[in-house]
Motif scaffolding. Structure first.
Motif, mmCIF file in Angstrom:
data_model
loop_
_atom_site.group_PDB
_atom_site.id
_atom_site.type_symbol
_atom_site.label_atom_id
_atom_site.label_comp_id
_atom_site.label_asym_id
_atom_site.label_seq_id
_atom_site.Cartn_x
_atom_site.Cartn_y
_atom_site.Cartn_z
ATOM 1 N N PRO A 183 61.679 31.187 24.546
ATOM 2 C CA PRO A 183 61.250 32.438 23.887
ATOM 3 C C PRO A 183 62.054 33.646 24.326
ATOM 4 O O PRO A 183 62.200 34.606 23.561
ATOM 5 N N ILE A 184 62.565 33.633 25.569
ATOM 6 C CA ILE A 184 63.361 34.763 26.045
ATOM 7 C C ILE A 184 64.685 34.823 25.294
ATOM 8 O O ILE A 184 65.173 35.907 24.935
ATOM 9 N N TRP A 185 65.290 33.668 25.025
ATOM 10 C CA TRP A 185 66.531 33.645 24.242
ATOM 11 C C TRP A 185 66.266 34.117 22.818
ATOM 12 O O TRP A 185 67.127 34.758 22.203
ATOM 13 N N VAL A 186 65.093 33.799 22.283
ATOM 14 C CA VAL A 186 64.740 34.299 20.945
ATOM 15 C C VAL A 186 64.720 35.821 20.955
ATOM 16 O O VAL A 186 65.231 36.470 20.037
ATOM 17 N N VAL A 187 64.137 36.407 22.011
ATOM 18 C CA VAL A 187 64.086 37.873 22.138
ATOM 19 C C VAL A 187 65.489 38.472 22.137
ATOM 20 O O VAL A 187 65.763 39.486 21.479
ATOM 21 N N LEU A 188 66.415 37.835 22.871
ATOM 22 C CA LEU A 188 67.767 38.377 22.998
ATOM 23 C C LEU A 188 68.613 38.141 21.752
ATOM 24 O O LEU A 188 69.480 38.963 21.425
ATOM 25 N N LEU A 189 68.382 37.021 21.051
ATOM 26 C CA LEU A 189 69.230 36.670 19.916
ATOM 27 C C LEU A 189 68.700 37.207 18.586
ATOM 28 O O LEU A 189 69.464 37.341 17.628
ATOM 29 N N ALA A 190 67.396 37.503 18.513
ATOM 30 C CA ALA A 190 66.807 37.973 17.253
ATOM 31 C C ALA A 190 67.477 39.238 16.709
ATOM 32 O O ALA A 190 67.666 39.361 15.493
ATOM 33 N N PRO A 191 67.868 40.210 17.557
ATOM 34 C CA PRO A 191 68.564 41.386 17.009
ATOM 35 C C PRO A 191 69.878 41.024 16.312
ATOM 36 O O PRO A 191 70.262 41.682 15.341
ATOM 37 N N LEU A 192 70.560 39.989 16.785
ATOM 38 C CA LEU A 192 71.830 39.593 16.183
ATOM 39 C C LEU A 192 71.641 38.805 14.897
ATOM 40 O O LEU A 192 72.397 38.967 13.938
ATOM 41 N N VAL A 198 61.444 41.895 29.476
ATOM 42 C CA VAL A 198 61.061 40.483 29.356
ATOM 43 C C VAL A 198 62.227 39.588 29.765
ATOM 44 O O VAL A 198 62.070 38.623 30.526
ATOM 45 N N ALA A 199 63.422 39.905 29.260
ATOM 46 C CA ALA A 199 64.610 39.103 29.575
ATOM 47 C C ALA A 199 64.936 39.173 31.064
ATOM 48 O O ALA A 199 65.303 38.163 31.676
ATOM 49 N N LEU A 200 64.791 40.360 31.671
ATOM 50 C CA LEU A 200 65.092 40.529 33.088
ATOM 51 C C LEU A 200 64.126 39.721 33.953
ATOM 52 O O LEU A 200 64.540 39.033 34.901
ATOM 53 N N VAL A 201 62.836 39.790 33.631
ATOM 54 C CA VAL A 201 61.843 39.020 34.382
ATOM 55 C C VAL A 201 62.115 37.519 34.227
ATOM 56 O O VAL A 201 62.037 36.749 35.189
ATOM 57 N N GLY A 202 62.446 37.103 33.009
ATOM 58 C CA GLY A 202 62.767 35.698 32.783
ATOM 59 C C GLY A 202 63.972 35.251 33.585
ATOM 60 O O GLY A 202 64.007 34.133 34.111
ATOM 61 N N PHE A 203 64.974 36.125 33.720
ATOM 62 C CA PHE A 203 66.171 35.795 34.483
ATOM 63 C C PHE A 203 65.834 35.605 35.965
ATOM 64 O O PHE A 203 66.380 34.727 36.633
ATOM 65 N N ALA A 244 73.281 23.085 31.420
ATOM 66 C CA ALA A 244 72.869 22.309 30.251
ATOM 67 C C ALA A 244 71.436 22.651 29.845
ATOM 68 O O ALA A 244 71.127 22.776 28.659
ATOM 69 N N GLY A 245 70.552 22.825 30.838
ATOM 70 C CA GLY A 245 69.163 23.175 30.540
ATOM 71 C C GLY A 245 69.047 24.527 29.861
ATOM 72 O O GLY A 245 68.294 24.687 28.897
ATOM 73 N N LEU A 246 69.809 25.512 30.365
ATOM 74 C CA LEU A 246 69.779 26.841 29.754
ATOM 75 C C LEU A 246 70.376 26.823 28.349
ATOM 76 O O LEU A 246 69.828 27.427 27.416
ATOM 77 N N LEU A 247 71.511 26.128 28.178
ATOM 78 C CA LEU A 247 72.142 26.060 26.860
ATOM 79 C C LEU A 247 71.284 25.266 25.873
ATOM 80 O O LEU A 247 71.279 25.561 24.674
ATOM 81 N N ALA A 248 70.554 24.269 26.377
ATOM 82 C CA ALA A 248 69.628 23.538 25.513
ATOM 83 C C ALA A 248 68.556 24.489 24.987
ATOM 84 O O ALA A 248 68.201 24.457 23.795
ATOM 85 N N ALA A 249 68.048 25.364 25.869
ATOM 86 C CA ALA A 249 67.047 26.343 25.439
ATOM 87 C C ALA A 249 67.623 27.297 24.404
ATOM 88 O O ALA A 249 66.938 27.690 23.448
ATOM 89 N N VAL A 250 68.900 27.690 24.573
ATOM 90 C CA VAL A 250 69.552 28.546 23.581
ATOM 91 C C VAL A 250 69.640 27.826 22.237
ATOM 92 O O VAL A 250 69.352 28.405 21.184
ATOM 93 N N GLY A 251 70.046 26.545 22.269
ATOM 94 C CA GLY A 251 70.123 25.770 21.033
ATOM 95 C C GLY A 251 68.779 25.656 20.351
ATOM 96 O O GLY A 251 68.679 25.801 19.126
ATOM 97 N N PHE A 252 67.721 25.422 21.125
ATOM 98 C CA PHE A 252 66.378 25.320 20.557
ATOM 99 C C PHE A 252 65.912 26.664 19.996
ATOM 100 O O PHE A 252 65.206 26.715 18.975
ATOM 101 N N ALA A 253 66.304 27.770 20.666
ATOM 102 C CA ALA A 253 65.931 29.101 20.177
ATOM 103 C C ALA A 253 66.593 29.381 18.829
ATOM 104 O O ALA A 253 65.949 29.880 17.890
#
Length: 298
Positions: free
Chosen positions: A117-126, A139-144, A164-173
Protein backbone atom coordinates in the motif's frame (compact mmCIF):
# COMPACT_ATOMS: atom_id res chain seq x y z
CA UNK A 1 -15.84 -1.38 -1.36
CA UNK A 2 -17.67 1.28 0.63
CA UNK A 3 -18.94 3.19 -2.41
CA UNK A 4 -22.68 3.36 -3.02
CA UNK A 5 -23.81 1.03 -5.76
CA UNK A 6 -26.84 3.16 -6.62
CA UNK A 7 -27.73 6.74 -5.82
CA UNK A 8 -29.06 7.00 -2.29
CA UNK A 9 -28.62 3.27 -1.56
CA UNK A 10 -27.22 2.40 1.86
CA UNK A 11 -23.77 0.91 2.25
CA UNK A 12 -23.71 -2.87 2.73
CA UNK A 13 -23.61 -3.79 6.41
CA UNK A 14 -20.12 -4.75 7.55
CA UNK A 15 -19.82 -8.42 8.54
CA UNK A 16 -16.38 -8.74 10.17
CA UNK A 17 -16.90 -12.37 11.24
CA UNK A 18 -17.50 -13.49 7.66
CA UNK A 19 -14.58 -11.36 6.53
CA UNK A 20 -12.39 -13.05 9.16
CA UNK A 21 -13.44 -16.50 7.90
CA UNK A 22 -12.56 -15.55 4.33
CA UNK A 23 -9.24 -14.11 5.53
CA UNK A 24 -8.50 -17.43 7.21
CA UNK A 25 -8.85 -19.04 3.79
CA UNK A 26 -6.67 -16.37 2.19
CA UNK A 27 -3.91 -16.76 4.79
CA UNK A 28 -4.01 -20.56 4.47
CA UNK A 29 -3.79 -20.24 0.68
CA UNK A 30 -0.85 -17.80 0.76
CA UNK A 31 0.97 -20.04 3.26
CA UNK A 32 0.42 -23.19 1.20
CA UNK A 33 1.54 -21.32 -1.92
CA UNK A 34 4.81 -20.34 -0.21
CA UNK A 35 5.53 -23.89 0.98
CA UNK A 36 4.61 -25.49 -2.34
CA UNK A 37 6.57 -22.79 -4.21
CA UNK A 38 9.68 -23.77 -2.28
CA UNK A 39 9.10 -27.45 -2.98
CA UNK A 40 8.63 -26.86 -6.72
CA UNK A 41 11.84 -24.84 -7.00
CA UNK A 42 13.84 -27.90 -5.97
CA UNK A 43 13.48 -28.86 -9.67
CA UNK A 44 12.09 -25.87 -11.58
CA UNK A 45 13.07 -22.22 -11.88
CA UNK A 46 10.58 -19.39 -11.26
CA UNK A 47 9.67 -19.07 -14.96
CA UNK A 48 8.75 -22.76 -15.17
CA UNK A 49 6.88 -22.48 -11.87
CA UNK A 50 4.87 -19.53 -13.20
CA UNK A 51 4.12 -21.39 -16.44
CA UNK A 52 2.60 -24.40 -14.68
CA UNK A 53 0.85 -22.22 -12.08
CA UNK A 54 -0.76 -20.10 -14.80
CA UNK A 55 -1.62 -23.09 -16.99
CA UNK A 56 -3.47 -24.80 -14.14
CA UNK A 57 -5.28 -21.55 -13.37
CA UNK A 58 -6.16 -21.09 -17.04
CA UNK A 59 -7.77 -24.53 -17.23
CA UNK A 60 -9.88 -23.74 -14.15
CA UNK A 61 -10.91 -20.28 -15.40
CA UNK A 62 -11.83 -21.57 -18.89
CA UNK A 63 -13.95 -24.32 -17.31
CA UNK A 64 -15.80 -21.76 -15.17
CA UNK A 65 -16.26 -19.34 -18.08
CA UNK A 66 -17.49 -22.09 -20.42
CA UNK A 67 -20.05 -23.26 -17.85
CA UNK A 68 -21.43 -19.76 -17.25
CA UNK A 69 -24.42 -18.46 -19.25
CA UNK A 70 -22.45 -15.89 -21.28
CA UNK A 71 -19.67 -18.33 -22.11
CA UNK A 72 -16.48 -17.14 -23.76
CA UNK A 73 -18.09 -13.85 -24.82
CA UNK A 74 -17.30 -12.41 -21.38
CA UNK A 75 -13.53 -12.66 -21.90
CA UNK A 76 -13.58 -10.16 -24.78
CA UNK A 77 -11.81 -6.98 -23.69
CA UNK A 78 -11.79 -3.37 -24.88
CA UNK A 79 -8.47 -2.62 -23.16
CA UNK A 80 -5.92 -5.26 -24.26
CA UNK A 81 -3.02 -2.86 -23.67
CA UNK A 82 -3.97 -2.41 -20.02
CA UNK A 83 -4.20 -6.18 -19.57
CA UNK A 84 -0.75 -6.62 -21.09
CA UNK A 85 0.82 -3.97 -18.84
CA UNK A 86 -0.95 -5.32 -15.74
CA UNK A 87 0.18 -8.87 -16.35
CA UNK A 88 3.76 -7.89 -17.10
CA UNK A 89 4.01 -6.18 -13.71
CA UNK A 90 2.18 -8.99 -11.90
CA UNK A 91 4.31 -11.65 -13.61
CA UNK A 92 7.50 -9.82 -12.62
CA UNK A 93 6.29 -9.32 -9.04
CA UNK A 94 5.24 -12.95 -8.64
CA UNK A 95 8.57 -14.23 -10.02
CA UNK A 96 10.45 -12.02 -7.58
CA UNK A 97 8.22 -13.25 -4.74
CA UNK A 98 8.90 -16.90 -5.56
CA UNK A 99 12.62 -16.11 -5.78
CA UNK A 100 12.44 -14.36 -2.40
CA UNK A 101 10.94 -17.34 -0.56
CA UNK A 102 14.00 -19.39 -1.55
CA UNK A 103 16.72 -16.99 -0.38
CA UNK A 104 15.45 -15.07 2.67
CA UNK A 105 13.29 -16.13 5.63
CA UNK A 106 9.59 -16.31 4.79
CA UNK A 107 8.71 -13.87 7.58
CA UNK A 108 11.03 -11.22 6.14
CA UNK A 109 9.52 -11.63 2.68
CA UNK A 110 5.96 -11.28 3.97
CA UNK A 111 6.91 -8.23 6.06
CA UNK A 112 8.45 -6.56 2.99
CA UNK A 113 5.34 -7.50 0.98
CA UNK A 114 3.29 -5.45 3.47
CA UNK A 115 4.83 -2.31 1.90
CA UNK A 116 2.49 -2.73 -1.09
CA UNK A 117 0.00 0.00 0.00
CA UNK A 118 2.90 2.39 0.60
CA UNK A 119 4.11 1.92 -2.99
CA UNK A 120 0.55 2.61 -4.14
CA UNK A 121 0.70 5.93 -2.24
CA UNK A 122 3.99 6.87 -3.93
CA UNK A 123 3.09 5.69 -7.44
CA UNK A 124 -0.54 6.88 -7.61
CA UNK A 125 0.45 10.51 -8.37
CA UNK A 126 2.41 9.30 -11.41
CA UNK A 127 -0.13 6.79 -12.75
CA UNK A 128 -3.50 7.97 -11.45
CA UNK A 129 -2.92 11.72 -11.14
CA UNK A 130 -3.52 11.75 -7.38
CA UNK A 131 -1.96 14.44 -5.17
CA UNK A 132 1.09 13.50 -3.09
CA UNK A 133 0.23 15.19 0.21
CA UNK A 134 2.41 15.70 3.27
CA UNK A 135 0.40 13.00 5.04
CA UNK A 136 1.19 10.51 2.27
CA UNK A 137 4.88 11.41 2.42
CA UNK A 138 4.77 10.76 6.18
CA UNK A 139 3.15 7.38 5.50
CA UNK A 140 5.99 6.52 3.12
CA UNK A 141 8.63 7.66 5.63
CA UNK A 142 7.15 5.58 8.46
CA UNK A 143 6.92 2.59 6.13
CA UNK A 144 10.58 3.02 5.18
CA UNK A 145 11.53 2.90 8.87
CA UNK A 146 9.67 -0.40 9.08
CA UNK A 147 11.60 -1.73 6.09
CA UNK A 148 14.89 -0.85 7.80
CA UNK A 149 13.80 -2.76 10.90
CA UNK A 150 12.94 -5.81 8.79
CA UNK A 151 16.06 -5.84 6.61
CA UNK A 152 18.41 -4.54 9.38
CA UNK A 153 21.16 -3.16 7.11
CA UNK A 154 24.48 -2.93 8.93
CA UNK A 155 23.33 -5.52 11.47
CA UNK A 156 22.68 -8.37 9.06
CA UNK A 157 24.09 -8.68 5.52
CA UNK A 158 21.67 -7.42 2.89
CA UNK A 159 20.67 -10.08 0.38
CA UNK A 160 19.25 -9.74 -3.14
CA UNK A 161 16.17 -11.41 -1.67
CA UNK A 162 15.41 -8.24 0.32
CA UNK A 163 15.43 -6.21 -2.89
CA UNK A 164 13.34 -8.90 -4.56
CA UNK A 165 10.74 -8.61 -1.79
CA UNK A 166 10.51 -4.84 -2.16
CA UNK A 167 10.37 -5.00 -5.97
CA UNK A 168 7.72 -7.71 -5.74
CA UNK A 169 5.62 -5.32 -3.65
CA UNK A 170 6.15 -2.61 -6.29
CA UNK A 171 5.00 -5.02 -9.01
CA UNK A 172 1.91 -5.96 -6.99
CA UNK A 173 1.16 -2.26 -6.35
CA UNK A 174 1.29 -1.47 -10.08
CA UNK A 175 -0.87 -4.53 -10.70
CA UNK A 176 -3.51 -3.24 -8.27
CA UNK A 177 -3.61 0.23 -9.81
CA UNK A 178 -3.93 -1.13 -13.34
CA UNK A 179 -6.57 -3.64 -12.21
CA UNK A 180 -8.65 -0.76 -10.83
CA UNK A 181 -8.56 0.86 -14.28
CA UNK A 182 -9.35 -2.42 -16.09
CA UNK A 183 -12.36 -3.12 -13.86
CA UNK A 184 -14.05 -0.02 -15.30
CA UNK A 185 -14.38 -1.99 -18.55
CA UNK A 186 -14.06 -5.73 -17.82
CA UNK A 187 -15.37 -8.22 -15.27
CA UNK A 188 -13.47 -10.45 -12.85
CA UNK A 189 -13.53 -13.55 -15.08
CA UNK A 190 -12.19 -11.53 -17.99
CA UNK A 191 -9.32 -10.28 -15.81
CA UNK A 192 -8.54 -13.79 -14.58
CA UNK A 193 -8.67 -15.26 -18.09
CA UNK A 194 -6.17 -12.79 -19.55
CA UNK A 195 -4.00 -13.02 -16.44
CA UNK A 196 -3.63 -16.80 -16.58
CA UNK A 197 -3.35 -16.92 -20.38
CA UNK A 198 -0.74 -14.17 -20.75
CA UNK A 199 1.33 -15.29 -17.79
CA UNK A 200 1.34 -18.88 -19.03
CA UNK A 201 2.73 -17.57 -22.34
CA UNK A 202 5.32 -15.38 -20.55
CA UNK A 203 6.41 -18.30 -18.39
CA UNK A 204 6.63 -20.73 -21.32
CA UNK A 205 8.68 -18.38 -23.51
CA UNK A 206 11.15 -17.55 -20.73
CA UNK A 207 11.33 -21.22 -19.70
CA UNK A 208 12.23 -22.24 -23.26
CA UNK A 209 14.90 -19.51 -23.41
CA UNK A 210 16.48 -20.55 -20.11
CA UNK A 211 16.12 -24.31 -20.73
CA UNK A 212 12.73 -25.96 -20.15
CA UNK A 213 12.64 -28.81 -17.61
CA UNK A 214 9.75 -31.25 -17.30
CA UNK A 215 8.68 -31.72 -13.67
CA UNK A 216 8.92 -35.15 -12.12
CA UNK A 217 5.80 -37.10 -11.17
CA UNK A 218 6.56 -36.49 -7.48
CA UNK A 219 6.40 -32.74 -8.12
CA UNK A 220 2.93 -32.77 -9.72
CA UNK A 221 0.95 -32.50 -6.43
CA UNK A 222 3.00 -29.44 -5.42
CA UNK A 223 2.38 -27.81 -8.80
CA UNK A 224 -1.35 -28.45 -8.40
CA UNK A 225 -1.29 -26.80 -4.96
CA UNK A 226 0.52 -23.76 -6.40
CA UNK A 227 -2.05 -23.45 -9.20
CA UNK A 228 -5.08 -23.83 -6.92
CA UNK A 229 -3.84 -21.55 -4.14
CA UNK A 230 -2.89 -18.88 -6.67
CA UNK A 231 -6.60 -18.51 -7.45
CA UNK A 232 -8.08 -19.32 -4.03
CA UNK A 233 -5.91 -16.79 -2.17
CA UNK A 234 -7.10 -13.85 -4.25
CA UNK A 235 -10.70 -15.09 -4.38
CA UNK A 236 -10.79 -15.36 -0.57
CA UNK A 237 -9.16 -11.95 -0.11
CA UNK A 238 -11.62 -10.31 -2.52
CA UNK A 239 -14.53 -12.03 -0.74
CA UNK A 240 -13.29 -10.74 2.62
CA UNK A 241 -13.26 -7.19 1.24
CA UNK A 242 -16.83 -7.78 0.09
CA UNK A 243 -17.93 -8.38 3.70
CA UNK A 244 -15.95 -5.62 5.44
CA UNK A 245 -14.05 -2.45 4.49
CA UNK A 246 -10.30 -2.50 3.92
CA UNK A 247 -9.74 -0.76 7.27
CA UNK A 248 -11.05 -3.92 8.99
CA UNK A 249 -9.63 -6.52 6.62
CA UNK A 250 -6.08 -5.12 6.41
CA UNK A 251 -5.20 -5.67 10.10
CA UNK A 252 -6.44 -9.27 9.78
CA UNK A 253 -3.74 -9.90 7.19
CA UNK A 254 -1.10 -9.24 9.87
CA UNK A 255 -1.93 -12.75 11.14
CA UNK A 256 -0.16 -14.04 8.03
CA UNK A 257 3.20 -12.95 9.45
CA UNK A 258 3.30 -15.02 12.68
CA UNK A 259 1.79 -17.99 10.84
CA UNK A 260 4.36 -17.91 8.02
CA UNK A 261 7.12 -17.30 10.60
CA UNK A 262 6.10 -20.41 12.54
CA UNK A 263 5.91 -22.43 9.33
CA UNK A 264 9.41 -21.25 8.41
CA UNK A 265 10.63 -22.15 11.90
CA UNK A 266 9.05 -25.65 11.89
CA UNK A 267 9.84 -26.66 8.32
CA UNK A 268 13.05 -24.79 7.52
CA UNK A 269 14.57 -23.90 10.92
CA UNK A 270 14.29 -20.16 10.18
CA UNK A 271 14.95 -17.90 13.17
CA UNK A 272 12.06 -16.03 14.80
CA UNK A 273 13.46 -12.48 14.75
CA UNK A 274 11.51 -10.00 16.96
CA UNK A 275 12.71 -7.04 14.83
CA UNK A 276 10.93 -8.50 11.80
CA UNK A 277 7.65 -8.43 13.72
CA UNK A 278 8.31 -4.92 15.02
CA UNK A 279 9.18 -3.71 11.51
CA UNK A 280 6.04 -5.30 10.07
CA UNK A 281 3.96 -3.60 12.78
CA UNK A 282 5.51 -0.23 11.84
CA UNK A 283 4.74 -0.85 8.15
CA UNK A 284 1.14 -1.80 8.97
CA UNK A 285 0.84 1.31 11.17
CA UNK A 286 1.83 3.40 8.16
CA UNK A 287 -0.82 1.62 6.10
CA UNK A 288 -3.42 2.28 8.82
CA UNK A 289 -2.41 5.97 8.92
CA UNK A 290 -3.01 6.16 5.17
CA UNK A 291 -6.44 4.49 5.41
CA UNK A 292 -7.40 6.78 8.27
CA UNK A 293 -6.53 9.80 6.16
CA UNK A 294 -8.69 8.45 3.33
CA UNK A 295 -11.70 8.07 5.63
CA UNK A 296 -11.36 11.65 6.92
CA UNK A 297 -11.20 13.05 3.40
CA UNK A 298 -14.25 11.03 2.42
Amino acid sequence: MAELTTAGAPEPRSQPLKAALWMTGAIASFTLMAVSGRAVQAELNTFELMFWRSLIGLVIVVAIVSASPRGLRQVATRVPGLHLARNLFHFAGQNLWFYGIMVIPMAQLVALEFTLPIWVVLLAPLLLGETLTRRKLMVALVGFVGVLLVAQPGVQPLHPGHLAGLLAAVGFALNIMLTKRIMRYDGVLCVLFWMTLSQAVFGLVLSLITGFTWPSVALMPWLLVVGLTGLSAHFALTSALGHAPASIVAPMEFARLPIIALVGFWLYAEALDPLVFIGAAVILSANSLNMGGGRKRG
